[in-house]
Enzyme design. Structure first.
Site, PDB file in Angstrom:
ATOM      1  N   ASN A   1    -117.761   4.456  -3.017  1.00  0.00           N
ATOM      2  CA  ASN A   1    -117.097   3.189  -2.680  1.00  0.00           C
ATOM      3  C   ASN A   1    -116.554   3.308  -1.253  1.00  0.00           C
ATOM      4  OD1 ASN A   1    -115.611   0.867  -2.499  1.00  0.00           O
ATOM      5  ND2 ASN A   1    -113.995   1.522  -3.904  1.00  0.00           N
TER       6      ASN A   1
ATOM      7  N   LYS B   1    -115.227   1.038   0.458  1.00  0.00           N
ATOM      8  CA  LYS B   1    -114.087   0.129   0.671  1.00  0.00           C
ATOM      9  C   LYS B   1    -114.293  -0.673   1.970  1.00  0.00           C
ATOM     10  CE  LYS B   1    -111.250   3.442  -1.778  1.00  0.00           C
ATOM     11  NZ  LYS B   1    -109.962   3.661  -2.356  1.00  0.00           N
TER      12      LYS B   1
ATOM     13  N   HIS C   1    -111.771  -3.201  -9.532  1.00  0.00           N
ATOM     14  CA  HIS C   1    -111.148  -2.058  -8.837  1.00  0.00           C
ATOM     15  C   HIS C   1    -109.641  -2.302  -8.727  1.00  0.00           C
ATOM     16  CE1 HIS C   1    -110.146   0.855  -5.740  1.00  0.00           C
ATOM     17  NE2 HIS C   1    -111.286   1.457  -6.028  1.00  0.00           N
TER      18      HIS C   1
ATOM     19  N   GLU D   1    -107.634  -1.864  -6.423  1.00  0.00           N
ATOM     20  CA  GLU D   1    -107.184  -2.502  -5.166  1.00  0.00           C
ATOM     21  C   GLU D   1    -107.367  -4.016  -5.235  1.00  0.00           C
ATOM     22  OE1 GLU D   1    -109.425   0.013  -2.517  1.00  0.00           O
ATOM     23  OE2 GLU D   1    -108.096   1.687  -3.000  1.00  0.00           O
TER      24      GLU D   1
ATOM     25  N   GLU E   1    -110.087   5.226 -13.476  1.00  0.00           N
ATOM     26  CA  GLU E   1    -109.463   5.534 -12.196  1.00  0.00           C
ATOM     27  C   GLU E   1    -107.949   5.353 -12.307  1.00  0.00           C
ATOM     28  OE1 GLU E   1    -112.386   5.127  -8.772  1.00  0.00           O
ATOM     29  OE2 GLU E   1    -111.541   3.141  -9.049  1.00  0.00           O
TER      30      GLU E   1
ATOM     31  N   GLY F   1    -106.818   7.359  -3.571  1.00  0.00           N
ATOM     32  CA  GLY F   1    -106.469   7.428  -2.154  1.00  0.00           C
ATOM     33  C   GLY F   1    -105.180   8.186  -1.892  1.00  0.00           C
TER      34      GLY F   1
ATOM     35  N   SER G   1    -109.287  10.330  -5.786  1.00  0.00           N
ATOM     36  CA  SER G   1    -109.171  11.498  -4.900  1.00  0.00           C
ATOM     37  C   SER G   1    -110.184  12.595  -5.214  1.00  0.00           C
ATOM     38  CB  SER G   1    -107.739  12.048  -4.919  1.00  0.00           C
ATOM     39  OG  SER G   1    -106.837  11.070  -4.400  1.00  0.00           O
TER      40      SER G   1
HETATM   41  C1  PEP Z   1    -112.021   4.482  -5.278  1.00  0.00           C
HETATM   42  O1  PEP Z   1    -112.102   3.813  -4.285  1.00  0.00           O
HETATM   43  O2  PEP Z   1    -112.459   4.046  -6.342  1.00  0.00           O
HETATM   44  C2  PEP Z   1    -111.391   5.804  -5.203  1.00  0.00           C
HETATM   45  C3  PEP Z   1    -111.352   6.530  -6.282  1.00  0.00           C
HETATM   46  O3  PEP Z   1    -110.873   6.185  -3.996  1.00  0.00           O
HETATM   47  P1  PEP Z   1    -110.458   7.679  -3.558  1.00  0.00           P
HETATM   48  O4  PEP Z   1    -111.592   8.593  -3.953  1.00  0.00           O
HETATM   49  O5  PEP Z   1    -110.250   7.603  -2.091  1.00  0.00           O
HETATM   50  O6  PEP Z   1    -109.217   8.023  -4.318  1.00  0.00           O
END
Ligand code: PEP
Length: 273
Positions: free
Chosen positions: A9, A11, A93, A95, A167, A173, A214
């Protein structure tokens, strides 16, 4: 046997000019035929990434889709608009739940639109830190899965090859990843929830569940060591070819082990007969 999937992803990063070369480099550093590789760039980079990785076996995903098929929704993107650009889509997601105030009901409609448009949805679910600390993580995730998928036809979801990404919001992040065994427990819980929603036992058992939060080349092994976890949705690290090489390389070990285990099961079955 469930596939091993690594979904990137990106983003709101990269540009149409930079996305093609980045995707090409990632493709050339992750050539592992046993791993399903998906790259999800921003909408405006989809065409550049598609062209850059043509013939590489990488699949392309969008990061969102609108819940209506068409209409007066300025600035949004429908499933039909993604035809020829993407075959996967991330839905729900955290976000977008946070910044676009997406509810489980809206997310469920997005899943439905994705399926109608022939897009394979990756449904994201996950609890806040306060939920985990209060022992509510399972309940929150169960509510999200039921809220998004409860009104949808299980057969259609199975046919459309739904994927769920667990997640935990506090891990996205932040550099703070979940514990592998907690994520593994959640993956099994998610399969039990879809079984409650009317999926048959074998259909629920075949649902791919990814971990996201992460993930890096240094910690992916902790998640892929868990037989209930089928890969990762990777954010920050997915923009770094070195990281992606490490992550997909580790995923290939798991994928090969699963193929070998599957073959062993087949041999045993043959012997019994
Ligand atoms: C994500 O964008 O779904 C995600 C898990 O981001 P990150 O790996 O940066 O935590």
């Amino acid at each position: 046997m469930r596939p091993v999937i690594i979904a990137a992803n990106w983003k709101m990063n990269s540009t149409p000019a930079a996305a093609g070369p980045l995707a090409r480099e990632i493709a050339s550093r992750t050539r592992e035929p046993t791993v399903v590789r998906v790259v999800c760039p921003p909408f405006v980079c989809l065409a550049a990434v598609r062209d850059a990785v043509a013939g590489e076996g990488i699949q392309i995903g969008a990061q969102d889709v609108h819940q209506e098929p068409a209409g007066a929704f300025t600035g949004w993107t429908s499933a039909a608009m993604l035809a020829g650009l993407a075959t996967w889509v991330i839905v729900g997601h955290s976000e977008r739940r946070r910044d676009a105030h997406e509810t489980d009901a809206v997310i469920g409609r997005k899943v439905a639109r994705a399926l109608e448009g022939g897009l394979r949805p990756i449904l994201c679910v996950g609890e806040q830190l306060a939920d985990r600390e209060a022992g509510r993580a399972l309940q929150v995730v169960a509510d999200q899965v039921r809220g998004a998928l409860g009104g949808l036809d299980p057969e259609r979801l199975v046919e459309g090859r739904l994927v769920v990404a667990y997640e935990p919001v506090w891990a996205i992040g932040t550099g703070r990843n979940a514990v592998g065994s907690d994520a593994a427990e959640m993956a099994e819980a998610i399969r039990r929830i879809v079984a409650d929603l009317g999926w048959t036992g074998p259909e629920a058992a075949a649902l791919p569940v990814l971990y996201g939060g992460s993930v890096t080349s240094a910690n992916i092994g902790e998640f892929l060591a868990e037989p209930t976890i089928d890969g990762a949705l990777v954010g920050g690290a997915s923009l770094k070819p070195d990281e992606m090489a490490g992550i997909v390389g580790r995923a290939a070990m798991t994928a090969r082990a699963r193929v070998d285990a599957g073959a062993a099961v087949d041999r045993r079955e043959l012997k019994i007969r």
